[in-house]
Design an enzyme around this catalytic site. Structure first.
Site, PDB file in Angstrom:
ATOM      1  N   GLY A 173       0.474  -1.220   0.006  1.00 60.07           N
ATOM      2  CA  GLY A 173      -0.227  -0.048   0.058  1.00 60.07           C
ATOM      3  C   GLY A 173       0.981   1.289   0.008  1.00 60.07           C
ATOM      4  O   GLY A 173       2.368   1.030   0.067  1.00 60.07           O
ATOM      5  N   ASP A 174       0.689   2.483   0.004  1.00 60.17           N
ATOM      6  CA  ASP A 174       0.724   4.247   1.012  1.00 60.17           C
ATOM      7  C   ASP A 174       1.545   4.051  -1.271  1.00 60.17           C
ATOM      8  O   ASP A 174       2.944   4.954  -0.919  1.00 60.17           O
ATOM      9  CB  ASP A 174       1.677   3.996   1.476  1.00 60.17           C
ATOM     10  CG  ASP A 174       1.139   3.435   2.749  1.00 60.17           C
ATOM     11  OD1 ASP A 174       0.072   4.191   2.588  1.00 60.17           O
ATOM     12  OD2 ASP A 174       1.716   2.883   3.374  1.00 60.17           O
ATOM     13  N   ASN A 208      -9.373   2.586   6.152  1.00 59.91           N
ATOM     14  CA  ASN A 208      -7.820   2.056   6.786  1.00 59.91           C
ATOM     15  C   ASN A 208      -7.472   2.717   5.344  1.00 59.91           C
ATOM     16  O   ASN A 208      -5.824   2.634   5.356  1.00 59.91           O
ATOM     17  CB  ASN A 208      -7.764   0.358   6.301  1.00 59.91           C
ATOM     18  CG  ASN A 208      -8.392   0.034   5.278  1.00 59.91           C
ATOM     19  OD1 ASN A 208      -9.227   0.286   4.454  1.00 59.91           O
ATOM     20  ND2 ASN A 208      -8.389  -1.131   5.932  1.00 59.91           N
ATOM     21  N   ALA A 209      -7.957   2.863   4.315  1.00 62.70           N
ATOM     22  CA  ALA A 209      -6.921   3.887   3.078  1.00 62.70           C
ATOM     23  C   ALA A 209      -6.766   5.252   3.615  1.00 62.70           C
ATOM     24  O   ALA A 209      -7.331   6.027   4.321  1.00 62.70           O
ATOM     25  CB  ALA A 209      -7.679   2.906   1.810  1.00 62.70           C
ATOM     26  N   GLY A 210      -5.459   5.821   2.628  1.00 60.30           N
ATOM     27  CA  GLY A 210      -5.917   7.143   2.973  1.00 60.30           C
ATOM     28  C   GLY A 210      -5.265   7.855   1.531  1.00 60.30           C
ATOM     29  O   GLY A 210      -3.881   7.712   1.228  1.00 60.30           O
ATOM     30  N   HIS A 211      -5.696   7.961   0.277  1.00 58.67           N
ATOM     31  CA  HIS A 211      -4.946   8.282  -0.586  1.00 58.67           C
ATOM     32  C   HIS A 211      -5.366   9.456  -0.931  1.00 58.67           C
ATOM     33  O   HIS A 211      -5.995  10.299  -1.099  1.00 58.67           O
ATOM     34  CB  HIS A 211      -6.328   8.166  -2.228  1.00 58.67           C
ATOM     35  CG  HIS A 211      -6.408   6.224  -1.755  1.00 58.67           C
ATOM     36  ND1 HIS A 211      -6.863   5.735  -2.740  1.00 58.67           N
ATOM     37  CD2 HIS A 211      -5.304   5.284  -1.681  1.00 58.67           C
ATOM     38  CE1 HIS A 211      -7.238   4.509  -2.825  1.00 58.67           C
ATOM     39  NE2 HIS A 211      -6.230   4.326  -1.592  1.00 58.67           N
ATOM     40  N   ASP A 259      12.179  10.140  -7.872  1.00 62.42           N
ATOM     41  CA  ASP A 259      13.195  11.042  -7.286  1.00 62.42           C
ATOM     42  C   ASP A 259      13.528  11.202  -6.297  1.00 62.42           C
ATOM     43  O   ASP A 259      15.085  11.490  -5.231  1.00 62.42           O
ATOM     44  CB  ASP A 259      12.352  12.395  -6.906  1.00 62.42           C
ATOM     45  CG  ASP A 259      10.699  12.227  -6.506  1.00 62.42           C
ATOM     46  OD1 ASP A 259      10.554  11.901  -7.305  1.00 62.42           O
ATOM     47  OD2 ASP A 259      10.832  13.376  -5.887  1.00 62.42           O
ATOM     48  N   GLY A 293       1.392   5.160  -3.676  1.00 62.44           N
ATOM     49  CA  GLY A 293       0.367   6.557  -3.998  1.00 62.44           C
ATOM     50  C   GLY A 293      -0.510   5.923  -5.526  1.00 62.44           C
ATOM     51  O   GLY A 293      -0.810   7.863  -6.382  1.00 62.44           O
ATOM     52  N   LYS A 294      -1.445   6.000  -5.341  1.00 59.61           N
ATOM     53  CA  LYS A 294      -2.280   5.124  -6.217  1.00 59.61           C
ATOM     54  C   LYS A 294      -2.932   6.640  -6.735  1.00 59.61           C
ATOM     55  O   LYS A 294      -3.597   6.700  -7.623  1.00 59.61           O
ATOM     56  CB  LYS A 294      -3.871   3.796  -5.426  1.00 59.61           C
ATOM     57  CG  LYS A 294      -2.772   2.894  -5.447  1.00 59.61           C
ATOM     58  CD  LYS A 294      -4.036   1.969  -4.946  1.00 59.61           C
ATOM     59  CE  LYS A 294      -3.782   1.870  -3.827  1.00 59.61           C
ATOM     60  NZ  LYS A 294      -2.293   1.226  -2.899  1.00 59.61           N
ATOM     61  N   GLN A 341      -5.077  -0.437  -0.882  1.00 57.34           N
ATOM     62  CA  GLN A 341      -4.097  -1.681   0.158  1.00 57.34           C
ATOM     63  C   GLN A 341      -2.730  -1.844  -0.826  1.00 57.34           C
ATOM     64  O   GLN A 341      -2.688  -1.092  -1.623  1.00 57.34           O
ATOM     65  CB  GLN A 341      -4.385  -2.042   1.043  1.00 57.34           C
ATOM     66  CG  GLN A 341      -4.762  -1.141   2.860  1.00 57.34           C
ATOM     67  CD  GLN A 341      -6.099  -1.130   2.676  1.00 57.34           C
ATOM     68  OE1 GLN A 341      -6.908  -1.383   1.213  1.00 57.34           O
ATOM     69  NE2 GLN A 341      -6.726   0.368   3.090  1.00 57.34           N
ATOM     70  N   ARG A 355       1.462   7.334  11.347  1.00 55.00           N
ATOM     71  CA  ARG A 355       2.997   6.445  12.318  1.00 55.00           C
ATOM     72  C   ARG A 355       4.056   6.080  10.861  1.00 55.00           C
ATOM     73  O   ARG A 355       3.546   6.696   9.399  1.00 55.00           O
ATOM     74  CB  ARG A 355       2.093   4.838  11.994  1.00 55.00           C
ATOM     75  CG  ARG A 355       1.990   4.634  13.359  1.00 55.00           C
ATOM     76  CD  ARG A 355       0.732   2.832  12.600  1.00 55.00           C
ATOM     77  NE  ARG A 355       0.126   2.963  12.131  1.00 55.00           N
ATOM     78  CZ  ARG A 355      -0.522   1.481  11.952  1.00 55.00           C
ATOM     79  NH1 ARG A 355      -0.408   0.588  13.029  1.00 55.00           N
ATOM     80  NH2 ARG A 355      -1.257   1.461  11.195  1.00 55.00           N
TER      81      ARG A 355
END
Ligand code: IMP
Length: 429
Positions: free
Chosen positions: A22-23, A48-51, A341, A25-26, A232, A311
């Site tokens: 997950g994470d 639970n996701a954070g886009h 980058d 950068g979707k 995720q 976190r």
């Protein structure tokens, strides 16, 4: 992106999937892809996701709402495979509405998606507490208990809020309170949370709640195309991830079919997103984890802190064992590499090509990923600042070599490379 159209075919569902932890950068990529689709749909997971999306100079973190919501004229769907927390949904939706986005005409919610109750969140904490040092390190959003209840056929679905909801809610809440009492977990108070949650239920009633599977299939029959936005990543998938340190939904291509109600033969392109390095939030095996200043540097430069929980994300080099496995499970047709980058300035870039334990070397994902050491291939790094580059021709040779190495090892083309948070920093290869 320097070259425009994302080649899409009418009447098909393309999937955009995180293929590690997950994470990846979707959110940013969905935003870039949305103009080429009629529908953007979430098929699994919940808050639970954070886009993260930067739109019109403002940063939004989307949890349950698909990232196509900013584009007028696109339909966004929260599919049956998702779980939804009415109070958090209300916060998220109101934030968008207060910024002028007309959600109600753009967002449809499956009547079969499951509801996360306040007591599911308490259960999430209680189960984690009971696990002692084997905690999963969940996001605390009640994801596991809600999906467990779906599987044990006792959950509440969004469609249930339309009729006789109060009695159904009271019965389920009482059941949860009994479980919590049996676990001796009584130190909780949901009074305020429950009030907001019930307001969230009323708020949810103002949206189109429908059989989104039928709706999507009708649109496909009319030649419309759909982008399935993953949440995720494959290594957090309930079946294929590093169980039990996983989330509780199907995050893979199979999950697109079950979580939206579309047949496998509707699936077209499968975009697998990964970062030029690896991260993981929460507990569980992570063979490539760096505990030194290189790991700290990647975290700092890459801003690797959880979008939902804040976190620290654990950081490491790219893991080809995990990537190959995820490409196989998902049938990835194109790879998208994010955050190239962040590796600017490293003299040497490492890529994990195998795991080793007690003299045994494996290149296939082992059953138990605990205790394996990474075997690395070293490649030369680059000094140049990738984030200022707007076309592949500008890339330094060593970065091109890194891409070519990954493509050859993974036997899959990398068609997009991202070198910064901006749309313009999304480069077609
Ligand atoms: P849960 O999904 O809250 O049950 O958490 C299960 C595991 O998945 C934990 O290790 C979480 O940190 C991880 N996890 C859940 N959602 C995400 C996400 O969107 N990005 C990264 N990790 C996540």
């Amino acid at each position: 992106m320097n070259s425009t159209a994302n080649k899409t075919h009418r009447g098909q569902v393309d999937a955009l999937l995180g293929i590690v932890f997950g994470d990846e950068g979707k959110g940013k990529v969905v935003d870039v892809f949305t103009p080429h689709y009629d529908v953007v749909a979430r098929f699994a997971g919940g808050p639970n996701a954070g886009h993260t999306i930067i739109f019109d100079g403002k940063k939004f973190v989307l949890r349950s709402i698909p990232s196509g919501i900013f584009d007028e004229g696109k339909l966004n769907i929260i599919g049956n495979g998702c779980v939804i927390a009415p109070d958090l949904f209300m916060d998220e939706a109101r934030e968008l509405e207060s910024n002028g986005y007309d959600l109600r005409s753009r967002l449809h919610i499956s009547n079969r998606a499951h509801l996360i109750l306040p007591t599911h969140r308490v259960l999430d904490r209680a189960y984690e507490a009971a696990k002692g040092k084997n905690k999963v390190g969940t996001t605390g959003k009640g994801i596991g208990p809600t999906y467990s209840e779906k599987a044990s056929r006792t959950g509440l679905r969004v469609g249930d809020i339309m009729e006789g909801f109060e009695a159904k809610y009271a019965a389920l809440k009482a059941r949860h309170e009994q479980i919590l009492a049996d676990l001796n977990y009584t130190d909780y108070d949901i009074t305020e949370e429950e009030k907001r949650w019930l307001q969230g239920i009323d708020y949810l009633r103002q949206f189109v709640i429908t059989d989104t599977a039928t709706e999507i299939n009708r649109m496909l029959e009319q030649g419309k195309n759909v982008l399935a936005e993953g949440a995720q990543g494959t290594m957090l998938d309930i079946d294929h991830g590093t169980y039990p340190f996983v989330s509780s939904s199907s995050t893979t291509t199979g999950g697109v079919c079950t979580g939206l109600g579309v047949a496998p033969n509707r699936i077209g392109e499968i975009f697998g997103i990964f970062k030029a390095y690896s991260t993981r939030v929460g507990s569980g095996p992570f063979p490539v984890e760096l505990f030194d200043e290189t790991g700290d540097l990647i975290r700092e430069v890459g801003h690797e802190y959880g979008a939902v929980t804040g976190r620290n994300r654990r950081c490491g080099w790219v893991d080809l064992v995990a990537l190959k496995y995820a490409i196989m499970i998902n049938g990835v047709t194109q790879l998208i590499m994010m955050k190239g980058d962040v590796l600017d300035g490293f003299k040497t870039i490492r890529a994990c090509i195998a795991y080793e334990k007690d003299g045994e070397r494996v290149t296939d994902m082992p059953f138990d990923t605990e205790g394996w050491e990474p075997v690395y291939r070293d490649l030369p790094g680059w000094d140049q600042n990738l984030s200022s580059m707007t076309s592949k021709e500008e890339f330094p040779q060593t970065f091109k070599d890194y891409i070519a190495f990954l493509e050859s090892e993974l036997a899959t083309p990398i068609t997009i490379v991202s070198v910064g948070p901006d749309r313009e920093q999304t480069i077609r290869m």
